[in-house]
Enzyme design. Structure first.
Site, PDB file in Angstrom:
ATOM      1  N   CYS B  11      40.563  28.253  34.787  1.00  0.00           N
ATOM      2  CA  CYS B  11      39.229  27.630  34.835  1.00  0.00           C
ATOM      3  C   CYS B  11      38.346  28.498  34.271  1.00  0.00           C
ATOM      4  O   CYS B  11      38.442  29.473  34.075  1.00  0.00           O
ATOM      5  CB  CYS B  11      39.057  27.374  36.570  1.00  0.00           C
ATOM      6  SG  CYS B  11      39.279  28.645  37.498  1.00  0.00           S
ATOM      7  N   CYS B  14      38.008  31.932  35.858  1.00  0.00           N
ATOM      8  CA  CYS B  14      39.043  32.792  35.529  1.00  0.00           C
ATOM      9  C   CYS B  14      38.648  33.592  33.937  1.00  0.00           C
ATOM     10  O   CYS B  14      39.033  34.641  33.880  1.00  0.00           O
ATOM     11  CB  CYS B  14      40.493  31.972  35.013  1.00  0.00           C
ATOM     12  SG  CYS B  14      40.847  31.037  36.314  1.00  0.00           S
TER      13      CYS B  14
END
Lengths: 352, 78
Positions: B11, B14
């Site tokens: 995501c 991250c």
């Protein structure tokens, strides 16, 4: 106060005092703006060359009132929730629940689901983390249902847009559905329908993170970060939801609404669930629609059933869970929660 | 040379975490090998339930949300 040397073009971190003053200032500004919603929406509507009480005029007024209202409420609620949730973590929740196998596990899991922060991208590791720590599947489901269904964001918006009575009813029944559905799913002994590799992973190591020392300003920062992230992501759904709500408010005749969503039509409750499940939005997008539906005379039970199925049973969420659950288990999960939602819908249409 | 594992399904947060690790390492002059762990099984095996999680040289130091830049430097510098 910070006394770091200047680092040229690098961003200077804001001091603690700036954070407190900034948040207090924004809260006062938001409060003042909230008091001006009606004059603001009337002023906006007057800028359009339409009759104020025509269909279009009503729709524009609804939109111009709801957009700033929902965005202000959403920002405030997400911020406060973000700060509160900095005291909770999925890791802590897991250790609380791991010791509770008895009947109290279900309501406790539902309660913790409301306060534990997790985004949908974390729901799979969270699910595995729970199940592999020996938390019963049913208790894990109670947690997963309650999180989105009775989250503070939805409740706060419901309170702000349709009043405390419906918000309270929603809270009580959302919590009950999460607890009872988890209990029923737990009694069904569904562990064999987990994906094989999840079932085999019984003893994953517990990530023993050192307790991080965080200050109150760190918690405020967490809240601000949540606002940036969540409001930044859902604002488009808010606009779409309010747009639909405005169209219903302005154009749908009451007689027609009573016919399709009124208390007399017995099929309207299951129809609301069938329409609600594939809809991909969130509490912030669906509550303005609910506001318009109720305003037009839709039955409370039917409307609650619609809202609950949109929020608790979204298909994209199920597709994410497909990594750990077999299709059969997902189908059983949807069926059990749907029965709870249908029961709630019929109960309210019958009582009111 | 430090090995840094970033746990997360890929995501936005991250990616932001990975950038923060690189920046902190460059600032400290520490050489890092970053490994991204994206599959759910390995994430859960590491004991991470809220992503992104960070492990430095095999030791889990953080889970859930973006790390604090100052703490990140501590973990990498230690």
């Amino acid at each position: 106060m910070s006394s770091e040397p200047h680092e040229g073009h690098l961003k200077q971190p804001l001091s603690d005092r700036t954070w407190y003053a900034g948040i207090a200032g924004l809260a006062v500004l938001g409060w003042l703006a909230y008091g001006q919603l009606v004059p603001f929406s009337e002023w906006i509507t007057a800028q359009f060359p339409v009759e104020r009480h025509s269909h279009t005029g009503e729709a524009i007024a609804f939109f111009a009132y709801d957009v700033p209202k929902v965005l202000l409420l959403l920002t405030g609620i997400v911020f406060v929730t973000g700060v509160l949730r900095s005291w909770f973590s999925p890791e802590k929740t897991r250790s609380i629940l791991a010791g509770k196998r008895e009947i109290w596990g279900y309501p406790l899991a539902a309660l913790l689901g409301v306060f534990t922060p997790f985004c949908s991208c974390s729901s799979v590791p969270l699910f595995i983390g729970f199940v592999s720590a020996g938390i019963p599947l049913g208790v894990t489901f109670s947690f997963l249902i309650a999180g989105p269904m009775v989250g503070p964001v939805g409740l706060g918006l419901l309170y702000g847009l349709v009043g405390w009575k419906i918000a309270t009813i929603y809270l009580v029944f959302g919590f009950t559905i999460a607890t009872v559905s988890g209990f029923v799913l737990g009694k069904m002994g569904l562990e064999r329908f987990l994906q094989d590799w999840v079932r085999e992973m019984t003893a994953a190591p517990v990530g023993d993170l050192p307790e991080e020392q965080i200050t109150f300003v760190d918690r405020l920062k967490t809240g601000a970060e949540q606002v940036r992230e969540i409001v930044g992501k859902v604002w488009i759904w808010v606009l779409v939801g309010i747009g639909i709500g405005a169209a219903i408010h302005g154009y749908v005749p009451e007689a027609m609404m009573l016919k399709i969503m009124g208390g007399e039509a017995w099929w309207s409750v299951p129809a609301a669930v069938v329409v609600g499940v594939p809809m991909y939005t969130n509490a912030a997008g669906v509550i303005p629609i609910v506001e318009a539906l109720l305003g037009k005379g839709a039955a409370l039970g039917t409307t609650l059933a619609f809202m609950m199925s949109v929020i608790a049973l979204s298909l994209p969420e199920m597709i994410i869970l497909k990594q750990v659950l077999t299709l059969r288990l997902i189908a059983i999960f949807i069926a059990v929660v749907s029965v709870g939602i249908l029961a709630t819908g019929y109960l309210f249409n019958f009582l009111l | 040379m430090k090995t840094v594992k970033i746990y997360g399904p890929g995501c936005k947060r991250c990616e932001a975490t990975e950038r923060m690790v690189q920046e902190a390492a460059a600032k400290l002059g520490v050489e890092v090998a970053i490994e991204k762990v994206a599959d759910a099984k390995s994430i859960a095996m590491a004991g991470v339930m809220s992503t992104p999680g960070i492990a430095v040289d095999g030791k889990l130091v953080h889970a859930g949300g973006l790390p604090d830049a100052a703490r990140l430097e501590q973990w990498l510098g230690a």
